[in-house]
Design a protein around this motif. Structure first.
Motif, PDB file in Angstrom:
ATOM      1  N   GLU A  37      26.708  55.229 -43.542  1.00 12.98           N
ATOM      2  CA  GLU A  37      25.634  54.727 -45.182  1.00 12.98           C
ATOM      3  C   GLU A  37      25.509  55.712 -45.981  1.00 12.98           C
ATOM      4  O   GLU A  37      25.736  55.338 -46.898  1.00 12.98           O
ATOM      5  N   VAL A  38      26.005  56.841 -46.020  1.00 11.55           N
ATOM      6  CA  VAL A  38      25.924  57.587 -46.961  1.00 11.55           C
ATOM      7  C   VAL A  38      27.682  57.290 -47.810  1.00 11.55           C
ATOM      8  O   VAL A  38      27.163  57.509 -49.302  1.00 11.55           O
ATOM      9  N   LYS A  39      27.981  57.069 -47.701  1.00 12.93           N
ATOM     10  CA  LYS A  39      29.955  57.168 -47.994  1.00 12.93           C
ATOM     11  C   LYS A  39      29.868  55.565 -48.429  1.00 12.93           C
ATOM     12  O   LYS A  39      30.189  54.976 -49.439  1.00 12.93           O
ATOM     13  N   LYS A  40      29.448  54.832 -47.610  1.00 14.22           N
ATOM     14  CA  LYS A  40      28.773  53.250 -48.964  1.00 14.22           C
ATOM     15  C   LYS A  40      28.196  53.268 -49.738  1.00 14.22           C
ATOM     16  O   LYS A  40      28.312  52.920 -50.800  1.00 14.22           O
ATOM     17  N   PHE A  41      26.778  54.441 -50.184  1.00 15.86           N
ATOM     18  CA  PHE A  41      25.996  54.440 -51.030  1.00 15.86           C
ATOM     19  C   PHE A  41      26.887  55.446 -51.901  1.00 15.86           C
ATOM     20  O   PHE A  41      26.849  54.307 -53.281  1.00 15.86           O
ATOM     21  N   VAL A  42      27.631  56.086 -51.456  1.00 10.93           N
ATOM     22  CA  VAL A  42      28.171  56.628 -52.872  1.00 10.93           C
ATOM     23  C   VAL A  42      29.387  55.652 -53.659  1.00 10.93           C
ATOM     24  O   VAL A  42      29.129  55.307 -54.544  1.00 10.93           O
ATOM     25  N   ALA A  43      30.005  54.447 -52.413  1.00  9.19           N
ATOM     26  CA  ALA A  43      30.796  53.136 -53.170  1.00  9.19           C
ATOM     27  C   ALA A  43      30.128  52.778 -53.671  1.00  9.19           C
ATOM     28  O   ALA A  43      30.865  52.206 -55.214  1.00  9.19           O
ATOM     29  N   ASP A  44      29.455  52.612 -53.245  1.00 13.99           N
ATOM     30  CA  ASP A  44      28.330  51.293 -54.388  1.00 13.99           C
ATOM     31  C   ASP A  44      27.086  51.960 -55.209  1.00 13.99           C
ATOM     32  O   ASP A  44      26.905  50.971 -56.754  1.00 13.99           O
ATOM     33  N   SER A  45      27.874  52.871 -55.777  1.00 11.91           N
ATOM     34  CA  SER A  45      27.012  53.702 -57.011  1.00 11.91           C
ATOM     35  C   SER A  45      27.900  53.162 -58.149  1.00 11.91           C
ATOM     36  O   SER A  45      28.507  53.547 -58.202  1.00 11.91           O
ATOM     37  N   SER A  46      26.704  52.577 -59.525  1.00  6.63           N
ATOM     38  CA  SER A  46      26.975  52.147 -60.303  1.00  6.63           C
ATOM     39  C   SER A  46      27.603  52.962 -61.216  1.00  6.63           C
ATOM     40  O   SER A  46      29.098  52.990 -62.086  1.00  6.63           O
ATOM     41  N   GLN A  47      27.729  54.021 -61.303  1.00  2.66           N
ATOM     42  CA  GLN A  47      28.277  55.168 -62.016  1.00  2.66           C
ATOM     43  C   GLN A  47      29.127  56.616 -61.120  1.00  2.66           C
ATOM     44  O   GLN A  47      28.023  57.047 -59.799  1.00  2.66           O
ATOM     45  N   PRO A  48      30.443  56.478 -61.132  1.00  2.00           N
ATOM     46  CA  PRO A  48      30.557  57.951 -60.370  1.00  2.00           C
ATOM     47  C   PRO A  48      30.949  58.744 -60.700  1.00  2.00           C
ATOM     48  O   PRO A  48      30.240  59.975 -59.679  1.00  2.00           O
ATOM     49  N   LEU A  49      30.626  59.624 -61.842  1.00  2.00           N
ATOM     50  CA  LEU A  49      30.646  60.789 -62.148  1.00  2.00           C
ATOM     51  C   LEU A  49      29.270  61.500 -63.348  1.00  2.00           C
ATOM     52  O   LEU A  49      29.297  60.065 -63.911  1.00  2.00           O
ATOM     53  N   PRO A  50      28.604  62.106 -63.878  1.00  2.00           N
ATOM     54  CA  PRO A  50      28.003  62.763 -64.224  1.00  2.00           C
ATOM     55  C   PRO A  50      28.807  62.956 -65.745  1.00  2.00           C
ATOM     56  O   PRO A  50      29.867  63.579 -65.362  1.00  2.00           O
ATOM     57  N   PRO A  51      27.813  62.538 -66.483  1.00  2.00           N
ATOM     58  CA  PRO A  51      28.699  63.472 -67.566  1.00  2.00           C
ATOM     59  C   PRO A  51      29.243  64.758 -67.668  1.00  2.00           C
ATOM     60  O   PRO A  51      27.879  65.884 -67.233  1.00  2.00           O
ATOM     61  N   LYS A  52      30.176  65.467 -68.304  1.00  2.00           N
ATOM     62  CA  LYS A  52      30.318  66.484 -68.678  1.00  2.00           C
ATOM     63  C   LYS A  52      29.130  67.610 -68.809  1.00  2.00           C
ATOM     64  O   LYS A  52      29.771  68.763 -69.001  1.00  2.00           O
ATOM     65  N   ASP A  53      28.278  67.156 -70.015  1.00  2.00           N
ATOM     66  CA  ASP A  53      27.436  68.242 -70.674  1.00  2.00           C
ATOM     67  C   ASP A  53      26.184  67.805 -69.875  1.00  2.00           C
ATOM     68  O   ASP A  53      25.700  68.887 -70.334  1.00  2.00           O
ATOM     69  N   LEU A  54      25.945  67.861 -69.012  1.00  2.00           N
ATOM     70  CA  LEU A  54      24.976  67.735 -67.650  1.00  2.00           C
ATOM     71  C   LEU A  54      24.255  69.079 -67.585  1.00  2.00           C
ATOM     72  O   LEU A  54      22.764  69.439 -67.889  1.00  2.00           O
TER      73      LEU A  54
END
Length: 501
Positions: free
Chosen positions: A478-495
């Motif tokens: 379920e978590v892996k599917k949740f990750v795959a369905d996320s609209s944004q894969p990575l946070p911004p560099k300066d977060l």
């Protein structure tokens, strides 16, 4: 036993539900709390023990722990509600120790012994006798093998030599599950937990087949805060997907939490995004440049505590990034200064983390998915008839992946490849405290230089924590599917820079 609905899990749930009902509904708290053991064992016929009196005595201690109180003393009479006034407040923190053995529930399991079972065939070869270096195995009157406990040195050679696997190795399940050797026996042969060694992972609690080990809860205090009108805000760990059924999305869980009294709901995966960006920066600027030999992730409190207490040389190699729980809580309190933040997750060790003086102002309550399920049940809430949803987009796929083993390292690695493409990264990860100890030992002796090392106290990661509802395999999917369905894969560099003090 993980993933099975056993009698122990049912008993734990029933106690939490009854305590939650008292917190929500009671007009005579003392009376209603004292009655809970009689609701657990309502007839004159015991369900699990040899007598109703022992069952009710054990249930009474479970109730105390579920209300955040310590076990009653064994040498004098005490009521369940002894000390209730100190716990009947909405801002009680856990008093150590967090994990406690209920003496009347412990079965006094053998720590380490070999025993010939009825599978012995009285074979001609007598390999078990030949293998024993201390002449502790002999032939009994019926021709079957017998082990002399006085001579036995518990080497296991007889068991390994037996062609029928007729020799059993008796161990204490809780001690076997403990990766930091924090469990031993008291003078009566009952299990006892050494608080200075315990890192709060809860694996002993999960593996005890008698339910003799339990952690303290803030479920009662949390409900009292909600009822009093406090601005209670939930931050939910990414492992929550799949914990209330495969069709129950995070959006439905958010709507359900607001339905039962939470003012707002945020994703802890946001704090994980901050951590991934921060630790990618640390690796690129400190490990890759040779300032430090390796970097340890900081998100799992049991792993961090293991490193700090047993591998002192690694303390300055642990990332100084805030854990996702704390980073998210601080972000919430910046937006909502009057909020009382409750972390809802799979982890018992987070309860210990929240006790730290540096964290108390950020996180007011910690409950597990198991405890949340009891709150839903006490309120008569059922997801089967609930279809409301509230969108939530606080995090990226990277932060949401923290819930499974390897997900933390993967998120940091992805950030490094994206934001520091010139940096070569070496990744290591360990699951379970035994494996964590091995990798820390290798790091201590210079065998893991240049590595980013992720440690997870629970085998499988957060989805295998002590407070989960769903089987690990299903939760992982379920978590892996949740990750795959996320609209944004990575946070911004300066977060990470945005969240610097």
């Amino acid at each position: 036993m993980r993933g099975l609905e056993t009698s122990v899990t049912k008993l734990r749930r029933k106690v939490f539900v009854e305590v939650a009902r008292v917190a929500f509904e009671s007009e005579d708290i003392v009376k209603d709390i004292e009655e809970i053991p009689y609701k657990i064992t309502p007839t004159e016929t015991p369900q699990y023990r040899e007598s109703i009196y022992r069952e009710r005595a054990i249930a009474a201690e479970r109730v105390r722990l579920a209300m955040g109180m310590s076990l009653n003393p064994q040498d004098r009479p005490s009521s369940i509600t002894n000390g209730l006034s100190a716990s009947n407040i909405s801002d009680l923190y856990y008093e150590p120790p967090l994990m406690q053995v209920i003496p009347s529930a412990c079965a006094k399991c053998e720590e380490n012994a070999y025993e010939v079972s009825d599978q012995c065939r009285a074979c001609v070869s007598r390999a078990c006798i030949a293998a024993c270096p201390k002449d502790a195995v002999s032939v009994g009157k019926d021709g079957k093998a017998v082990i002399d406990r006085e001579k036995c040195i518990r080497c296991g050679k007889c068991k390994a030599a037996c062609p029928y696997d007729a020799i059993a190795h008796r161990t204490r399940p809780c001690a076997q599950a403990c990766g930091v050797n924090a469990i031993s026996s008291d003078e009566l042969g009952r299990a006892t937990i050494h608080p200075m060694k315990c890192v709060g992972c809860g694996q002993c609690m999960v593996h005890c087949p008698f339910g003799a080990i339990a952690d303290k809860s803030q479920i009662y205090q949390l409900i009292r805060a909600i009822k009093s009108g406090d601005e209670v805000v939930a931050e939910v760990a990414p492992a929550i997907v799949g914990q209330f059924g495969p069709s129950v999305s995070l959006w439905r869980i958010k709507a359900a939490l607001k339905e039962i009294g939470f003012k707002e709901v945020f994703e802890v995966a946001h704090g994980a995004d901050v951590g991934a960006a921060t630790e990618a920066h640390h690796y690129a600027t400190e490990v890759a440049t040779g300032k430090i030999p390796f970097l340890l992730t900081s998100c799992c409190p049991a792993w961090s505590m293991l490193a700090k207490t047993q591998f002192y040389e690694t303390i300055d190699k642990i990332s100084n990034a805030l854990t996702p729980m704390v980073a998210t809580a601080r972000s919430i309190k910046q937006k909502m200064p009057n909020a009382r933040v409750v972390f809802i997750g799979p982890c018992a060790a987070k309860k210990l983390e929240a006790m730290r003086k540096t964290v108390r102002s950020d996180v007011d309550f910690v409950i597990t998915f198991e405890e949340l399920a009891a709150i839903f049940e006490a309120k008569g809430f059922d997801f089967k008839g609930f279809n409301q949803e509230e969108p939530i987009h606080d995090a990226t796929g990277a932060g949401r992946g923290y819930a499974v083993a390897g997900g933390v390292a993967s998120a940091i690695e992805q950030c490094l490849h994206e934001y520091y493409p010139e940096v070569d990264v070496k990744i290591e990860h360990a699951e379970g405290l035994e494996e964590c100890k091995k990798i820390l030992l290798l790091a201590k002796f210079g065998k893991k230089n240049g590595c980013l090392i992720e440690g997870m106290a629970c085998p499988g990661g957060c989805v295998a924590g002590a407070g989960v509802n769903a089987p690990v395999e299903k939760a992982t999917a379920e978590v892996k599917k949740f990750v795959a369905d996320s609209s944004q894969p990575l946070p911004p560099k300066d977060l990470y820079e945005i969240h610097l003090p």
